[in-house]
Design a protein around this motif. Structure first.
Motif, short mmCIF file in Angstrom:
data_model
loop_
_atom_site.label_atom_id
_atom_site.label_comp_id
_atom_site.label_asym_id
_atom_site.label_seq_id
_atom_site.Cartn_x
_atom_site.Cartn_y
_atom_site.Cartn_z
N ILE A 150 -5.13 5.75 1.16
CA ILE A 150 -4.68 4.90 2.27
C ILE A 150 -4.42 3.49 1.79
O ILE A 150 -3.40 2.88 2.12
N LYS A 151 -5.35 2.98 0.98
CA LYS A 151 -5.18 1.61 0.46
C LYS A 151 -3.94 1.51 -0.42
O LYS A 151 -3.14 0.58 -0.28
N LEU A 152 -3.78 2.46 -1.31
CA LEU A 152 -2.61 2.44 -2.20
C LEU A 152 -1.31 2.54 -1.42
O LEU A 152 -0.33 1.86 -1.73
N PHE A 153 -1.33 3.39 -0.41
CA PHE A 153 -0.11 3.61 0.39
C PHE A 153 0.24 2.37 1.21
O PHE A 153 1.38 1.89 1.18
N LEU A 154 -0.73 1.83 1.94
CA LEU A 154 -0.44 0.70 2.84
C LEU A 154 -0.21 -0.60 2.08
O LEU A 154 0.50 -1.48 2.57
N ASN A 155 -0.78 -0.74 0.90
CA ASN A 155 -0.58 -1.97 0.13
C ASN A 155 0.85 -2.14 -0.35
O ASN A 155 1.22 -3.21 -0.84
N GLU A 156 1.65 -1.08 -0.22
CA GLU A 156 3.07 -1.20 -0.57
C GLU A 156 3.85 -1.95 0.50
O GLU A 156 4.98 -2.37 0.26
N TYR A 157 3.24 -2.12 1.68
CA TYR A 157 3.96 -2.71 2.81
C TYR A 157 3.46 -4.11 3.13
O TYR A 157 2.32 -4.47 2.84
N HIS A 158 4.33 -4.86 3.76
CA HIS A 158 3.98 -6.20 4.25
C HIS A 158 3.03 -6.07 5.44
O HIS A 158 3.04 -5.06 6.16
N TYR A 159 2.21 -7.09 5.66
CA TYR A 159 1.22 -6.99 6.75
C TYR A 159 1.88 -6.82 8.12
O TYR A 159 1.31 -6.17 9.01
N ALA A 160 3.07 -7.35 8.30
CA ALA A 160 3.77 -7.17 9.58
C ALA A 160 4.19 -5.72 9.77
O ALA A 160 4.17 -5.19 10.89
N ASP A 161 4.55 -5.05 8.66
CA ASP A 161 4.91 -3.63 8.73
C ASP A 161 3.68 -2.78 9.03
O ASP A 161 3.75 -1.82 9.80
N ILE A 162 2.56 -3.14 8.40
CA ILE A 162 1.31 -2.39 8.66
C ILE A 162 0.91 -2.55 10.12
O ILE A 162 0.45 -1.59 10.75
N ALA A 163 1.09 -3.74 10.67
CA ALA A 163 0.77 -3.97 12.08
C ALA A 163 1.63 -3.08 12.97
O ALA A 163 1.14 -2.53 13.97
N GLU A 164 2.88 -2.92 12.59
CA GLU A 164 3.77 -2.05 13.38
C GLU A 164 3.29 -0.60 13.32
O GLU A 164 3.39 0.14 14.32
#
Length: 462
Positions: free
Chosen positions: A38-52
């Motif tokens: 999960i960490k590896l996957f989500l760290n590829e994205y900007h925090y605004a994208d993760i929020a979405e």
């Protein structure tokens, strides 16, 4: 604006697009409790994208991710979440966990988060903040109304004293700048902390080391008072194309600064509110709100429309003898009412937009005269077309003349009402955006029908 992440951090090759497949993948990873993946996957994205992404997940799954990721990242994610989702997530976090997120945020964002908490949790969260300076600054900001400059400002800024040398200044500002996301300007103060000027980094770099700051500081610095309305701050920053503006108190003491990202939020909120007012919605609501909340927001103006319809019925009933002799008048009633409403909304929209942009100059009388001339010109052109149509189809010159003259009068009156009402409301401190919605449409419908039958009755001798 937050401390640790910027839009520029996005990798150029990442094109974020929220899809059902992406949400499903995140849900599978959560179900498998594969924390590392999960960490590896989500760290590829900007925090605004993760929020979405989190906005689309169940609250339990969203909380799971918030607790899993580093607080340096999750604090930014929290600021980007939908307000309702953020509220639900915060309910599932302990006071200590929220405090850890707060410590990673700039003071203005931190204060916004705490302000959203229930009263019984605010003090608990504040008490858990370990950085005492950060805590004191947040408490200071919470004392200001959220719709004022004080409620918008952040305490993080770079300031120097006029008595410092350039060399000494460069050494000292390194410590200040580490807590500031972007150094838009360096503010110059005197011994009493009063704002007396500003510096750009360029001014500082090219100056001689032994020069005093007072010698190179620019005195013409724009500022706002801590009690100024948020919309007034937005106008000042838009007028002078400012990315940041310092905030002072009545004694000119430098208190903080407001950055453009906060002003964008103000403008968006104001635009949303004005749009809803124009649509006849009296409260700030969202599509996902409850039926009861949506009903309370919509019902007042719907009731006004009902009253307006009853009023139009009573007026038409009073001219029943005109219908008996000239039934054709009845069929043009919707046209007259629609034209009155359209012209009124057009006129009021232009004035409301001008007031919002501070572009409305001159006296009320000059505005009304200009609108009357404009309405008369538009009304005459439209009435000429309508006259030819009625005469050609009905073969009655008097009827065509009565309907056409009525149209001109209705358009002029509607234009005057649409211009005067928002100006009047603005003078009384009432949001003029209310004048672009059902209020104008309903009132012009009633006046339009009354004027229509009154003029028609006079011309046709009924």
């Amino acid at each position: 604006m937050t401390k640790n992440h910027h839009v520029e951090d996005i990798q150029d090759n990442i094109q974020f697009q929220l899809t059902d497949e992406l949400i499903e993948k995140v849900e599978i990873l959560i179900e498998d409790e594969n924390d590392k993946e999960i960490k590896l996957f989500l760290n590829e994205y900007h925090y605004a994208d993760i929020a979405e992404i989190l906005d689309e997940l169940d609250v339990e799954d969203a909380v799971y991710i918030i607790k899993l990721l580093d607080s340096g990242l999750t604090s930014d994610i929290l600021m980007e979440l939908d307000e309702d989702n953020r509220e639900n997530i915060l309910k599932h976090l302990s006071a200590k966990e929220i405090a850890e997120e707060i410590e990673e945020l700039d003071t203005d964002d931190a204060a916004d988060i705490i302000a959203e908490l229930p009263e019984d949790r605010k003090d608990d969260v504040i008490s858990k903040i370990e950085d005492q300076e950060h805590k004191a600054e947040i408490e200071e900001l919470l004392a200001y109304d959220e719709d004022t400059a004080g409620g918008l400002m952040a305490k993080e800024l770079v300031k120097v004293y006029e008595t410092w040398t350039v060399a000494g200044c460069l050494r000292r500002i390194r410590g200040q700048a580490k807590d500031v996301t972007r150094v838009h300007s360096i503010y110059v103060v005197d011994k009493a902390e009063k704002l007396i000027g500003r510096l750009s980094l360029k001014d500082l770099i090219v100056a001689k080391s032994e020069q005093k700051i007072a010698e190179i500081a620019k005195e013409n610095v724009d500022w706002v008072n801590v009690n100024d309305d948020a919309e007034d701050v937005a106008r000042v920053m838009a007028k002078y194309d400012l990315e940041a503006i310092p905030v002072v108190d009545d004694k000119q003491t430098l208190l903080g600064r407001i950055t453009i990202d906060d002003i964008v939020d103000v403008l968006k909120e104001e635009a949303d509110k004005d749009y809803q007012l124009a649509a006849g919605i009296t409260q700030g609501v969202e599509a996902d709100d409850s039926i009861l909340q949506l009903t309370r927001a919509r019902l007042p103006w719907l009731f006004l429309g009902l009253v307006g319809g009853v009023g139009a019925f009573l007026i038409m009933e009073g001219f029943q003898d005109a219908f008996n002799k000239y039934a054709v008048l009845f069929f043009f009633t919707p046209l007259i009412a629609a034209m009155a409403g359209n012209v009124g909304v057009q006129s009021s929209a232009i004035i409301v937009q001008g007031l919002a942009n501070d572009d409305v100059k001159g006296s009320v009388n000059s505005r009304l005269i200009k609108e009357m001339l404009l309405a008369a010109l538009n009304g005459t052109i439209l009435a000429l077309f309508l006259f030819l149509f009625v005469w050609a189809t009905k073969g009655d010159f008097s009827t065509a003349l009565a309907i056409s003259v009525s149209l001109i009068a209705v358009i002029i009156v509607a234009g005057l009402i649409g211009t005067f009402v928002p100006l009047f409301l603005d003078k009384r401190g009432i949001d003029p955006a209310i004048a672009t919605g059902p209020f104008i449409t309903t009132s012009n419908d009633i006046f339009g029908i009354l004027i229509y039958f009154w003029i028609a009755k006079m011309i046709l001798g009924i």
